[in-house]
Design a protein around this motif. Structure first.
Motif, mmCIF file in Angstrom:
data_model
loop_
_atom_site.group_PDB
_atom_site.id
_atom_site.type_symbol
_atom_site.label_atom_id
_atom_site.label_comp_id
_atom_site.label_asym_id
_atom_site.label_seq_id
_atom_site.Cartn_x
_atom_site.Cartn_y
_atom_site.Cartn_z
ATOM 1 N N VAL A 1 -4.520 1.270 -6.289
ATOM 2 C CA VAL A 1 -3.082 1.140 -6.522
ATOM 3 C C VAL A 1 -2.833 0.238 -7.731
ATOM 4 N N TRP B 1 4.055 7.442 -4.655
ATOM 5 C CA TRP B 1 4.714 6.179 -4.931
ATOM 6 C C TRP B 1 4.977 5.441 -3.627
ATOM 7 N N GLU C 1 -8.675 4.148 -1.905
ATOM 8 C CA GLU C 1 -7.406 4.207 -2.628
ATOM 9 C C GLU C 1 -7.378 3.119 -3.709
ATOM 10 N N ARG D 1 0.523 -1.857 -9.154
ATOM 11 C CA ARG D 1 1.858 -2.193 -8.696
ATOM 12 C C ARG D 1 2.410 -3.420 -9.434
ATOM 13 N N TYR E 1 2.186 2.768 -7.719
ATOM 14 C CA TYR E 1 1.655 4.127 -7.603
ATOM 15 C C TYR E 1 0.247 4.067 -7.027
ATOM 16 N N SER E 2 -0.039 5.016 -6.143
ATOM 17 C CA SER E 2 -1.320 5.061 -5.452
ATOM 18 C C SER E 2 -2.051 6.364 -5.766
#
Length: 289
Positions: A279, A140, A277, A281, A120-121
């Motif tokens: 993230v 996503w 950004e 993961r 998810y970012s």
């Protein structure tokens, strides 16, 4: 009769009889010596009794099966297993049967690997233009990675490249009456990895170059304009890889992306934009070692 008695007492007859008796005695002695030798050999391969040093000759152990020497290289033996935070190799006899397993060390990470990841970012597009502002984007994504690791004792280092697709999108209406949508379409990075192997785990930090495609769409009344460009930048972060088998590992990581200012041409207007950004993961990798 007189002739026979004369031969009985003759010298040739007495000599022949003595020779026959001597031959018979020699054969018996040889047989007795052979039997004694067989008995001694059987006694030497048995544990001696506690009867004192003069009771039996010195103990000679019976021959034992030879053990094959272990190859200490990471790939030297089949049957290597990862268990309870450690590598174990089988100890084998000449018959090929595994007698036991011996501890070798932490999980081995050296070699090429490849896998997939998803997460998810959460990011922000900073539009540096009068009347406009920041646009938050979420989404996503999924992707793939390829890398190589080297290990020196418990220190592990290497390089990895990845590609991720899936838009992180957001929209905002500004005072100028323009609705602007921000989409980060994909990201890619080449990162160095450095960390420490502890049992089955590889705990690491990562940093490297990153790239992302950012798209802006402006809707002003019935007019829609779109532009996009590729942003260069950098990425830093860290995570943990965990060996679940000799060749398969799971991972979790957090990465922070920062991209410099780029101009996006939207309907003939050059819009200066920055992008960052974060993230989270997870992924799975197959190791070719």
């Amino acid at each position: 009769m007189i002739q026979l008695n004369r031969w009985r007492g003759s010298q040739p007859l007495r000599t022949a009889c003595a020779a026959a008796l001597s031959l018979s005695a020699s054969a018996g002695l040889a047989q007795a010596q052979y039997n004694q030798a067989q008995y001694n050999q059987a006694q030497y391969t048995q544990p001696t009794c506690n009867c004192g040093p003069s009771a039996l000759p010195a103990y000679i152990p019976a021959p034992q099966p030879a053990r094959r020497p272990l190859d200490n290289s990471p790939r030297g033996n089949s049957g290597v297993t990862v268990r309870d935070g450690a590598i174990y190799r089988p100890v084998r006899t000449d018959l090929g049967a595994s007698a036991s397993q011996t501890y070798v060390g932490p999980a081995l990470w050296s070699g090429f690997y490849a896998g997939v990841q998803g997460g998810y970012s959460a990011g922000t597009g900073h539009i540096n233009d009068p009347g406009l502002g920041d646009i938050a984007s979420r989404g996503w994504f999924g992707g793939a990675h390829l890398g190589y690791l080297a290990q020196r004792g418990s220190v592990v280092f290497g390089i990895e490249g990845d590609f991720n697709s899936g838009p992180a999108s957001g929209a905002r209406s500004f005072a100028a009456g323009v609705e602007t949508m921000s989409d980060r379409n994909w990201t890619s990075s080449v990162r160095g990895r450095l960390g420490y192997a502890v049992g089955n785990a590889f705990v690491y930090g990562a940093a490297g170059a990153a790239f992302a495609e950012h798209e802006l769409t402006a809707v002003n009344g019935g007019l829609t304009s779109t532009g996009k460009t590729v942003f260069p930048g950098f990425v830093v972060g860290g995570g943990v890889d965990w060996k679940v088998t000799n060749n398969v590992s799971l991972r979790g990581e957090v990465l922070q992306y920062r991209f410099g200012t780029r101009h996006i041409d939207v309907g003939g207007v050059s819009v200066p934009t920055k992008l960052d950004e974060t993230v989270v993961r997870a992924g799975v990798s197959y190791h070719f070692n």
